[in-house]
Design a protein around this motif. Structure first.
Motif, short mmCIF file in Angstrom:
data_model
loop_
_atom_site.label_atom_id
_atom_site.label_comp_id
_atom_site.label_asym_id
_atom_site.label_seq_id
_atom_site.Cartn_x
_atom_site.Cartn_y
_atom_site.Cartn_z
N ASP A 295 0.83 -1.21 0.00
CA ASP A 295 0.00 0.00 0.00
C ASP A 295 0.86 1.26 0.00
OD1 ASP A 295 -2.53 1.05 -0.27
OD2 ASP A 295 -2.97 1.12 1.87
N GLY A 296 2.06 1.17 -0.56
CA GLY A 296 2.96 2.32 -0.60
C GLY A 296 2.86 3.08 -1.91
N TYR A 297 1.74 3.72 -2.14
CA TYR A 297 1.43 4.32 -3.42
C TYR A 297 1.49 5.84 -3.41
CZ TYR A 297 -0.63 -0.27 -4.47
OH TYR A 297 -0.84 -1.61 -4.67
N ALA A 298 1.64 6.39 -4.60
CA ALA A 298 1.29 7.78 -4.84
C ALA A 298 -0.21 7.82 -5.11
CB ALA A 298 2.05 8.33 -6.03
N GLU A 299 -0.90 8.79 -4.54
CA GLU A 299 -2.35 8.91 -4.72
C GLU A 299 -2.64 9.74 -5.97
OE1 GLU A 299 -4.33 9.95 -0.83
OE2 GLU A 299 -2.22 10.10 -0.25
N LEU A 300 -3.44 9.17 -6.88
CA LEU A 300 -3.81 9.87 -8.10
C LEU A 300 -5.32 9.79 -8.28
CD1 LEU A 300 -1.07 8.67 -10.63
CD2 LEU A 300 -1.15 10.82 -9.35
N PRO A 301 -5.96 10.86 -8.77
CA PRO A 301 -7.41 10.82 -8.98
C PRO A 301 -7.79 9.76 -10.00
CG PRO A 301 -6.57 13.07 -9.08
CD PRO A 301 -5.38 12.17 -9.08
N ALA A 302 -8.98 9.20 -9.81
CA ALA A 302 -9.50 8.22 -10.76
C ALA A 302 -9.75 8.89 -12.11
CB ALA A 302 -10.78 7.59 -10.22
N GLY A 303 -9.70 8.09 -13.16
CA GLY A 303 -9.98 8.59 -14.50
C GLY A 303 -8.84 8.29 -15.45
N MET A 304 -9.03 8.61 -16.72
CA MET A 304 -8.01 8.36 -17.73
C MET A 304 -6.80 9.25 -17.45
SD MET A 304 -7.33 6.33 -20.16
CE MET A 304 -8.95 5.71 -20.64
N THR A 305 -5.64 8.63 -17.35
CA THR A 305 -4.42 9.33 -16.94
C THR A 305 -3.29 8.94 -17.88
OG1 THR A 305 -5.13 9.26 -14.62
CG2 THR A 305 -2.81 9.71 -15.03
N ASN A 306 -2.53 9.92 -18.31
CA ASN A 306 -1.38 9.67 -19.16
C ASN A 306 -0.12 9.57 -18.31
OD1 ASN A 306 1.04 11.16 -20.88
ND2 ASN A 306 -0.20 9.75 -22.12
N LEU A 307 0.58 8.45 -18.43
CA LEU A 307 1.82 8.24 -17.71
C LEU A 307 2.97 8.17 -18.70
CD1 LEU A 307 0.72 5.42 -15.21
CD2 LEU A 307 0.81 7.87 -14.78
N LYS A 308 4.03 8.91 -18.43
CA LYS A 308 5.24 8.86 -19.26
C LYS A 308 6.44 8.54 -18.38
CE LYS A 308 3.95 12.13 -22.95
NZ LYS A 308 2.62 12.58 -22.48
N VAL A 309 7.30 7.66 -18.88
CA VAL A 309 8.58 7.39 -18.24
C VAL A 309 9.64 8.03 -19.13
CG1 VAL A 309 10.19 5.64 -17.44
CG2 VAL A 309 7.73 5.25 -17.23
N ALA A 310 10.30 9.06 -18.59
CA ALA A 310 11.23 9.87 -19.38
C ALA A 310 12.60 9.90 -18.72
CB ALA A 310 10.69 11.30 -19.53
N ALA A 311 13.61 10.13 -19.52
CA ALA A 311 14.98 10.23 -19.00
C ALA A 311 15.06 11.39 -18.02
CB ALA A 311 15.97 10.42 -20.13
N SER A 312 15.64 11.13 -16.85
CA SER A 312 15.77 12.20 -15.86
C SER A 312 16.58 13.36 -16.39
CB SER A 312 16.42 11.66 -14.58
OG SER A 312 15.57 10.76 -13.92
N ALA A 313 17.59 13.08 -17.20
CA ALA A 313 18.45 14.14 -17.72
C ALA A 313 17.75 14.99 -18.76
CB ALA A 313 19.72 13.51 -18.33
N ASP A 314 16.71 14.45 -19.41
CA ASP A 314 16.01 15.19 -20.45
C ASP A 314 14.62 14.59 -20.59
OD1 ASP A 314 15.02 16.47 -22.65
OD2 ASP A 314 16.64 15.91 -24.02
N ASN A 315 13.63 15.26 -19.99
CA ASN A 315 12.27 14.71 -19.99
C ASN A 315 11.62 14.66 -21.36
OD1 ASN A 315 10.95 15.80 -16.71
ND2 ASN A 315 12.43 14.22 -17.28
N SER A 316 12.27 15.26 -22.38
CA SER A 316 11.72 15.15 -23.73
C SER A 316 12.02 13.78 -24.34
CB SER A 316 12.28 16.26 -24.63
OG SER A 316 13.67 16.07 -24.86
N VAL A 317 12.93 13.04 -23.73
CA VAL A 317 13.25 11.69 -24.19
C VAL A 317 12.34 10.72 -23.44
CG1 VAL A 317 15.03 9.93 -24.45
CG2 VAL A 317 15.62 12.36 -24.67
N VAL A 318 11.27 10.28 -24.08
CA VAL A 318 10.25 9.45 -23.45
C VAL A 318 10.45 8.00 -23.89
CG1 VAL A 318 7.78 9.01 -23.20
CG2 VAL A 318 8.63 11.37 -23.32
N ALA A 319 10.70 7.13 -22.92
CA ALA A 319 10.92 5.71 -23.23
C ALA A 319 9.60 4.94 -23.25
CB ALA A 319 11.87 5.09 -22.21
N ILE A 320 8.68 5.32 -22.38
CA ILE A 320 7.42 4.59 -22.24
C ILE A 320 6.30 5.60 -22.07
CG2 ILE A 320 6.09 2.98 -20.82
CD1 ILE A 320 8.75 1.78 -19.91
N GLU A 321 5.20 5.38 -22.76
CA GLU A 321 4.00 6.20 -22.57
C GLU A 321 2.79 5.28 -22.54
OE1 GLU A 321 1.59 10.03 -24.45
OE2 GLU A 321 3.47 9.36 -25.36
#
Length: 469
Positions: A295-321
């Protein structure tokens, strides 16, 4: 903004239903008079159950919050509730005698924690209710962890100040079931406060009650994601219509999301939610954020949500969406798996739906195969006294990359884990002295090695979540 939930929704789980009738029944074409028996599993820490009628299975593998509807011929029966254990079954209720009459619905609810589980029985005298503009509602207190409560039902969007509103039901104690009431179909808000209090400990938000529905609304123990947080509601609601069950969590409970960095050749990453930066940042290979505990979660509102996993050094480099429809009270683990630089195993997001519910009779173990280098694998869960595979059969055989098991029921004990390439018996990953306690919830992720990383990440290994930590 009000969030609406329309009832009834789909059933919470699939049940296997066998026939249920006595020897006096007529032919299949003309079954003759029948009664109606509804069975509801409302024991928060009990395992799935079988329901036996006169010693024969009528319902198999009903889980917490499931309901089943039977139509036996009127008469006398013995009902047994049988808990399903990792190594067999045991009777937890009965055999208990029941008499069922024609044109009556009998509700048999398994309530209380497993140590004190008992049947709560009440009847509905008009099971064939129908209406073009009314809905029939009956409310019961099924949560052993909650005190006596007052229940407020108001129009949608109304009732923020309970001190100016009269409760629909007052001083409802555990195991109390109120008489049914008929109300106009429409949009409502259900709130629950401690008896005599005016601060809501549960708020449904706005829900739509459809015309013709015949609803039993039960307050049960909250076992959803974020239920362990300070200030979380102690209860959620089940809404039962026939044998269909919808569940309603407190409107402010939110979904729970955690992220696991399991891509060995990917750099440190940040997680963006709807293109906004989050505290889920600078995750290295093997990291879990925000927490690897149950139960160690970040709390996010219900609904359609876009998640991106991006390089910390450059958030424009998205590995996963990924676009994920988050559900209130549901927990999710989002795993980055695969490799950036291997077309055979492209990096991608693997979204898991989690459970945080403790089951008193078992350890609940989920296994995820996220090691590209291992190929298909056999997984052995050996008793603590056994260190070599020998002639043992694998617990799980020929498991492919990205496979995710259900939560497996495992007896309380200490185990040695061995993971081998399928059919070889050659150990690639091992862990000794793994304690799995009854009531615990555990997730194991088999991961790749990262050459040059500090031990233990430089070898094939495991990422451990939930009650391992």
């Amino acid at each position: 903004m009000h969030r609406f939930l329309t009832l009834p929704l789909v059933a919470t789980g699939a049940l296997v239903l066998a026939g249920c009738s006595n020897s006096d029944s007529s032919s299949d074409d003309d079954p003759g008079p029948v009664s109606e028996v509804r069975i509801i599993h409302a024991s928060p820490d009990a395992p799935p159950v079988n329901i036996l009628v006169d010693g024969s299975a009528a319902v198999e593998a009903a889980d917490y919050k499931d309901a089943a509807l039977l139509s036996p011929a009127p008469g006398d029966y013995d009902i047994t509730v049988q808990g399903i254990l990792p190594d067999g079954t045991t009777d937890v209720i009965g055999p208990a005698p029941f008499s069922f009459e024609e044109n009556v619905r009998y509700n048999v609810v398994a309530v209380n924690s497993l140590a004190s589980i008992e049947p709560l029985v009440f009847t509905d005298d008009d099971p064939d209710f129908s209406s073009s503009d009314q809905v029939r509602v009956r409310i019961g207190h099924l949560a052993p962890n909650a005190p006596s409560v007052d229940v407020y039902v108001t129009a949608a969007g109304e009732g923020n100040d309970l001190s100016t509103t009269d409760p629909l039901l007052s001083d409802v104690a555990f195991k109390d079931v109120a008489d049914a009431v008929e109300v106009p179909a429409g949009n409502y808000r259900i709130q629950v406060a401690a008896a005599g209090g005016t601060t809501a400990v549960f708020d449904s938000g706005d829900v739509s009650l459809p015309a013709g529905a015949d609803l039993f609304v039960g307050a049960v123990t909250n076992t959803g994601a974020n239920s362990s947080l300070a200030g979380a509601s102690p209860v959620s609601l089940i809404v039962v219509n026939g044998e269909d069950v919808a569940q309603i969590y407190d409107a402010d409970q939110d979904a729970g999301v955690r992220v696991v960095h399991g891509s060995a050749d990917a750099p440190a990453v940040d997680v963006l939610v709807d293109d906004m930066a989050t505290p889920l940042s600078n995750l290295e290979f093997g990291d879990v954020a925000p927490f690897d505990t149950l139960d160690g979660y970040a709390e996010l509102p219900a609904g359609m949500t876009n998640l991106k996993v991006a390089a910390s050094a450059d958030n424009s480099v998205v590995a996963i969406e990924a676009d994920v429809n988050l559900v209130n009270g549901q927990g999710y683990s989002v795993l980055a798996v695969g490799l950036l630089n291997d077309a055979n195993f492209p990096v991608e997001g693997l979204v898991l739906e989690d459970s945080v519910r403790s089951i008193a009779t078992q350890a609940s173990l989920r296994i995820v195969h996220a090691a590209t280098a291992a190929g298909n694998v056999d997984i052995y869960l050996l008793p603590g006294s056994q260190t070599s595979i020998g002639n043992s059969d694998p617990t799980l055989a020929d498991v492919p990359f990205k496979a995710v098991t259900d939560y497996l029921p495992v007896p309380d004990g200490t185990y040695n884990v061995r993971i081998t390439p399928a059919g070889t018996g050659t150990v690639a990953i091992q862990a000794d002295g793994v304690a799995l306690d009854a009531g615990g919830v555990y997730t194991v992720i088999a991961r790749d090695a990262k050459p040059g990383a500090p031990a233990p990440l430089d070898s094939l290994g495991l990422i451990l979540l939930d009650d391992f930590n």
